[in-house]
Design an enzyme around this catalytic site. Structure first.
Site: not given
Length: 310
Positions: A200, A255
């Protein structure tokens, strides 16, 4: 990136922006074969602006819908195969050497945290105390579950092939891995007591690099497409931010770190549509390199001065 706890159809003139045919770029001047590339809607040199969505008709076929600009001779296709292979490998290791390929505590379907730690999950004490720095990279090849892998590969397929055509294969590979490492660095600092895996951070890094790409080429991209793409990117970021705030299983540090890392290195790696008309090109390139080095140096400084976990 997951924490392991219990477990365009917009009109434009042909040639106004272009994608592939006759390129001399990262594909070595060869026209990509495979997938849908034998019937392109847009033509031109690699590195030109490619719309984020590829719609040749009102009802696109399945590949256009799930993987715009898909082609097999690409880094995106290669990394997709690697990610799937590593998921299978981690489940095999879990089945034969640990507590199973599917464990009850992992409700999304996958191995246990101990298996993933063995396979190379990010775990700050091992990185800091045992100098296992490779754990800053290996998590990008691992996923906590089949569902985790599927969501990341869907996201990657939606934007990855487009970005690769814009920037080149080597460039997107570097952005992908540098973003993943940056995400794991920040996760080490912000989530030191949690194992983390997933690509991610790499995906957020691609979005960060794309924002940089749009910024430095804004005057040379059709405005309708530019505004549409920026709305899509902002929407994706907001949706992921809301999802991250609602679940303890999502590593928001990874992230955010990947997003910043991708944006910083993007200044050095994304393509200029008209480099001869950008007087700050060298400044951007040097700034991206210096910024990336500063991020790495800051990480190690903080890592070895932070209070160790009990």
């Amino acid at each position: 990136m997951a924490n392991i706890r219990g477990i365009g159809d917009l009109s434009a003139n042909r040639g106004e922006y272009s994608a592939l045919r006759g390129n001399q770029g990262a594909l070595g001047g060869q026209y990509p074969s495979g997938g849908l590339m034998d019937n392109l809607a847009y033509e031109g040199p690699l590195g030109a602006y490619v719309p984020i969505f590829r719609r040749r008709s009102a009802l696109p076929d399945l590949i256009d819908l799930f993987a715009p600009w898909f082609y097999t001779r690409s880094f995106m296709f290669f990394i997709t195969i690697v990610e799937i292979g590593m998921q299978v490998a981690s489940m095999i290791v879990g089945h034969f050497f640990f507590d199973g390929a599917f464990v009850a505590s992992n409700q999304l379907g996958g191995p246990s945290p101990i298996t993933l730690r063995f396979m190379g999950a990010k775990y700050t004490p091992y990185i800091r105390d045992d100098f296992e720095y490779w754990r800053l990279l290996t998590p990008v090849f691992l996923h906590a579950s089949i569902m985790h892998l599927a969501m990341n590969l869907f996201f990657l397929s939606q934007v990855g092939y487009t970005f690769e055509l814009r920037w080149g294969s080597w460039q997107i590979a570097l952005i992908f891995f540098l973003s993943g490492i940056a995400g794991d660095m920040l996760s080490c600092i912000g989530n030191p007591d949690v194992d983390s895996v997933g690509a991610s951070g790499c995906l957020f890094g691609l979005l960060g690099a794309d924002i940089v790409y749009m910024y430095i080429n804004w005057d040379f991209i059709p405005k309708q497409l530019a505004y549409c793409e920026m709305c899509i990117i902002i929407g994706l970021l907001l949706l992921n931010a809301m999802a991250g705030g609602s679940s303890h299983m999502i590593d928001n540090y990874a992230h955010f770190g990947g997003f910043i890392g991708g944006g910083v290195c993007g200044f050095s790696l994304v393509k200029f549509l008209r480099p001869e008309e950008e007087p700050r090109k060298d400044l951007y390139r040097k700034g991206g390199l210096i910024g990336t080095l500063v991020m790495w140096a800051s990480f190690f400084l903080v890592l070895y001065t932070m209070t160790p976990m009990e």
